[in-house]
Design a protein around this motif. Structure first.
Motif, PDB file in Angstrom:
ATOM      1  N   TRP A 116       0.824  -1.215   0.000  1.00  5.56           N
ATOM      2  CA  TRP A 116       0.000   0.000   0.000  1.00  5.56           C
ATOM      3  C   TRP A 116       0.858   1.264   0.000  1.00  5.56           C
ATOM      4  O   TRP A 116       0.336   2.363  -0.145  1.00  5.56           O
ATOM      5  N   HIS A 120      -1.763  -6.407   1.728  1.00  4.12           N
ATOM      6  CA  HIS A 120      -2.849  -6.080   2.648  1.00  4.12           C
ATOM      7  C   HIS A 120      -4.141  -6.610   2.039  1.00  4.12           C
ATOM      8  O   HIS A 120      -4.461  -6.293   0.892  1.00  4.12           O
ATOM      9  N   TRP A 156      -7.414  -5.405   0.157  1.00  2.00           N
ATOM     10  CA  TRP A 156      -6.970  -4.445  -0.862  1.00  2.00           C
ATOM     11  C   TRP A 156      -6.255  -5.157  -2.018  1.00  2.00           C
ATOM     12  O   TRP A 156      -6.426  -4.794  -3.174  1.00  2.00           O
ATOM     13  N   PHE A 209     -10.561  -3.089   9.858  1.00  2.00           N
ATOM     14  CA  PHE A 209     -10.775  -1.695  10.282  1.00  2.00           C
ATOM     15  C   PHE A 209     -11.596  -0.921   9.243  1.00  2.00           C
ATOM     16  O   PHE A 209     -11.813   0.282   9.385  1.00  2.00           O
ATOM     17  N   TRP A 252      -3.350  -5.842  13.025  1.00  6.42           N
ATOM     18  CA  TRP A 252      -3.578  -4.538  13.674  1.00  6.42           C
ATOM     19  C   TRP A 252      -5.080  -4.263  13.605  1.00  6.42           C
ATOM     20  O   TRP A 252      -5.690  -4.410  12.536  1.00  6.42           O
ATOM     21  N   GLU A 271       0.209  -5.845  16.448  1.00  8.04           N
ATOM     22  CA  GLU A 271       0.668  -4.460  16.289  1.00  8.04           C
ATOM     23  C   GLU A 271      -0.132  -3.549  17.214  1.00  8.04           C
ATOM     24  O   GLU A 271      -1.357  -3.458  17.090  1.00  8.04           O
ATOM     25  N   LYS A 299      -1.117   0.273  18.928  1.00  8.57           N
ATOM     26  CA  LYS A 299      -1.185   1.655  18.440  1.00  8.57           C
ATOM     27  C   LYS A 299      -1.890   2.508  19.480  1.00  8.57           C
ATOM     28  O   LYS A 299      -2.942   2.115  19.990  1.00  8.57           O
ATOM     29  N   ASP A 347       5.447  -0.593  15.445  1.00  7.22           N
ATOM     30  CA  ASP A 347       5.334   0.436  14.409  1.00  7.22           C
ATOM     31  C   ASP A 347       5.771   1.729  15.079  1.00  7.22           C
ATOM     32  O   ASP A 347       5.137   2.194  16.028  1.00  7.22           O
ATOM     33  N   HIS A 369       3.422   4.565  16.217  1.00  7.07           N
ATOM     34  CA  HIS A 369       2.274   4.229  17.072  1.00  7.07           C
ATOM     35  C   HIS A 369       2.525   4.533  18.544  1.00  7.07           C
ATOM     36  O   HIS A 369       1.866   3.962  19.420  1.00  7.07           O
ATOM     37  N   HIS A 389       7.519  -1.983  11.868  1.00 10.82           N
ATOM     38  CA  HIS A 389       7.044  -1.130  10.781  1.00 10.82           C
ATOM     39  C   HIS A 389       7.819   0.170  10.933  1.00 10.82           C
ATOM     40  O   HIS A 389       7.560   0.936  11.863  1.00 10.82           O
ATOM     41  N   ASP A 433       0.534   9.357  14.113  1.00 11.57           N
ATOM     42  CA  ASP A 433       0.958   8.272  13.212  1.00 11.57           C
ATOM     43  C   ASP A 433       1.133   8.846  11.813  1.00 11.57           C
ATOM     44  O   ASP A 433       0.412   8.531  10.878  1.00 11.57           O
ATOM     45  N   ASP A 471       6.468   0.969   6.777  1.00 14.91           N
ATOM     46  CA  ASP A 471       5.027   1.229   6.726  1.00 14.91           C
ATOM     47  C   ASP A 471       4.866   2.730   6.673  1.00 14.91           C
ATOM     48  O   ASP A 471       4.921   3.406   7.703  1.00 14.91           O
ATOM     49  N   ILE A 515      -5.720   7.137   3.836  1.00 14.22           N
ATOM     50  CA  ILE A 515      -4.262   6.952   3.694  1.00 14.22           C
ATOM     51  C   ILE A 515      -3.904   6.287   2.379  1.00 14.22           C
ATOM     52  O   ILE A 515      -2.829   6.444   1.848  1.00 14.22           O
TER      53      ILE A 515
HETATM   54  C1  LRH Z   1      -2.153   1.157  11.238  1.00 18.39           C
HETATM   55  C2  LRH Z   1      -1.083   0.599  10.318  1.00 18.39           C
HETATM   56  C3  LRH Z   1      -1.150  -0.900  10.133  1.00 18.39           C
HETATM   57  C4  LRH Z   1      -1.640  -1.103   8.724  1.00 18.39           C
HETATM   58  C5  LRH Z   1      -2.138   0.206   8.321  1.00 18.39           C
HETATM   59  C6  LRH Z   1      -2.103   0.442   6.850  1.00 18.39           C
HETATM   60  O1  LRH Z   1      -1.939   2.522  11.442  1.00 18.39           O
HETATM   61  O2  LRH Z   1       0.165   1.018  10.754  1.00 18.39           O
HETATM   62  O3  LRH Z   1       0.114  -1.471  10.167  1.00 18.39           O
HETATM   63  O4  LRH Z   1      -2.519  -2.120   8.602  1.00 18.39           O
HETATM   64  O5  LRH Z   1      -1.322   1.119   9.017  1.00 18.39           O
END
Ligand code: LRH
Ligand code: MN
Length: 430
Positions: A56, A100, A103, A131, A179, A219, A221, A254, A257, A281, A289, A327, A429
């Motif tokens: 991504w 991912h 996606w 999410f 995550w 993960e 956050k 990450d 986070h 990440h 973030d 990431d 994002i």
């Molecule tokens: C959540 C995150 C996670 C991914 C997303 C794209 O903030 O870091 O690792 O799934 O970004």
């Protein structure tokens, strides 16, 4: 191999830059020899260093306010792989891609695996997504996924993660990264313990579906999309869950986070000590973030994180095998250029950490000579290791000056012809 960058053009460009590189290299070689350091051994370490690229990350990113697509945006996982191949062909330290789902989901995973093989790319950790709500989804994740108070919604989220494992097996991956954004926006909205109990219960089912040679990376956050509490909010909740689940469950860090100024390198040290460091990440941030380019704001913090990682390697720490991944979200740069630079900046932190005189450091630590202990780290950080990184790229068939070669290739202008421009600004994002 179906290269995206013309190898003859690349060797012509390298030929022009080689003599300057060899000059810098021989200077650094004698500089390091004075410290009893063998530059050839460091180049080999650099050549073996690998960091995965997020699928991504090759599309232009955005914020909740807007996303301003660049030209030649990749429209599907195949075009994303083409862009990832360019990153690896020039940097030679980004041979694997982390997808991912949904996606990057496709109907024919054999075809996808065949395509990635043709580019010499491997598949790193699989990222599940509970999410967002998908068009045909029965249950909404508005009030959470693996921790939702509704059992059917939790089952749906568990099913998706198990599906991700199956897709990952088809691609040859060995890790699932989970995550979730689950949490609350109002005090009292969520029962903290019950929510975490639902989380552990759901994750136990996912853990049970893992093949024996897989790992499950958790993960944490601090916030976003939830703005009062997040179920897996910090490394504490993370390591508790990983310990509760079992040996195949590890914690993923990450960098973005954490609250500003949190001592992330010490969190890394704790996770290493308790054999729960799964991976990273990498990115950089100033406020939240922000998903900015790795090492672009806090290169010393990134170096200090690698000081802990190299220290574990140096001490032969049991169960130490972390995975490295970027990431990031690229809102104003060409994502390919940012990912090339970021992969190399993380590689740079690793090589600088290898230069630290650990025996001297330990001695100063034991004698509480704070100044000399800190100076020992700074000495390595201040060493310009650029020629080691460039020589590693050159010897691995990459570019001595990857951004120059990328721009000379006119790859972006070329793909812009094949890939229609994306209309509208939209937001989010990716
Ligand atoms: C959540 C995150 C996670 C991914 C997303 C794209 O903030 O870091 O690792 O799934 O970004
Ligand atoms: Mn992440």
């Amino acid at each position: 191999m179906n290269n995206k960058i013309n190898v003859d053009m690349l060797s012509e460009q390298n030929a022009v830059k080689l003599s300057a590189l060899e000059e810098d290299y021989s200077y650094l070689s004698s500089r390091l020899a004075r410290e009893n350091l063998d530059i050839e051994a460091l180049v080999e370490k650099a050549q073996n260093f690998q960091i995965a690229v997020p699928s991504w990350g090759v599309g232009t990113g955005g914020t909740r306010f807007a996303r301003f697509p660049g030209i030649g945006e990749p429209r599907n996982i195949f075009e994303k792989l083409d862009d990832c191949s360019v990153i690896n062909e020039l940097s030679r330290c980004a041979q694997s891609v982390s997808p991912h789902f949904p996606w990057d989901a496709v109907d024919d995973f054999k075809e996808l695996k065949g395509y990635s093989d043709s580019l010499g790319l491997k598949w790193d950790s699989i990222n599940s997504n509970t999410f967002q709500d998908q068009v045909d989804q029965a249950k909404s994740y508005k009030y959470g996924s693996l921790t939702n108070t509704d059992a059917k919604t939790r089952e749906q989220a568990i099913e998706h993660n198990i599906q991700c494992i199956e897709w990952g097996e088809a691609l040859g991956s060995k890790r699932l990264t989970v995550w979730i954004g689950d949490g609350s926006n109002h005090p009292g909205q969520q029962h903290f313990q019950r929510a975490f109990e639902r989380y552990l219960d759901s994750m136990k089912t996912i853990y049970g579906a893992l093949p024996s040679d897989w790992e499950l990376h958790i993960e944490h956050k601090m916030f976003e999309p939830a703005f009062y509490s997040t179920v897996v909010q910090d490394w504490g909740s993370n390591i508790l869950a990983a310990m509760e689940l079992g040996d195949k469950a590890k914690s993923l860090v990450d960098l973005g986070h954490h609250a500003p100024n949190v001592n992330i390198e010490m969190i890394v040290s704790r996770l290493i000590q308790f054999k729960k460091l799964g991976g990273f990440h990498f990115n950089d941030s100033k406020y939240g973030d922000d998903d900015l380019d790795s090492g672009s704001l806090h290169p010393y913090q990134q170096f200090l994180i690698f000081n802990e990682l190299v220290d574990a390697e140096f001490r032969g720490q049991e169960g130490f095998d972390p995975s490295y991944m970027l990431d990031q979200s690229h809102n104003v740069t060409d994502p390919i250029e940012s990912l090339i630079n970021s992969a190399i900046e993380v590689q740079r932190s690793y090589i600088k950490a290898l230069i630290i005189d650990r025996d001297a450091l330990y001695e100063f630590q034991d004698k509480n000579d704070a100044l000399m202990a800190s100076a020992t780290l700074k000495k390595a950080f201040n060493m310009d290791v650029d020629s080691i990184l460039a020589m590693a790229r050159y010897r691995s068939g990459g570019a001595i000056d990857p951004i120059y070669s990328y721009r000379q290739s006119e790859y972006r202008a070329q793909v812009a012809k094949d890939r229609p421009a994306m209309a509208g600004s939209g937001s989010g994002i990716v």
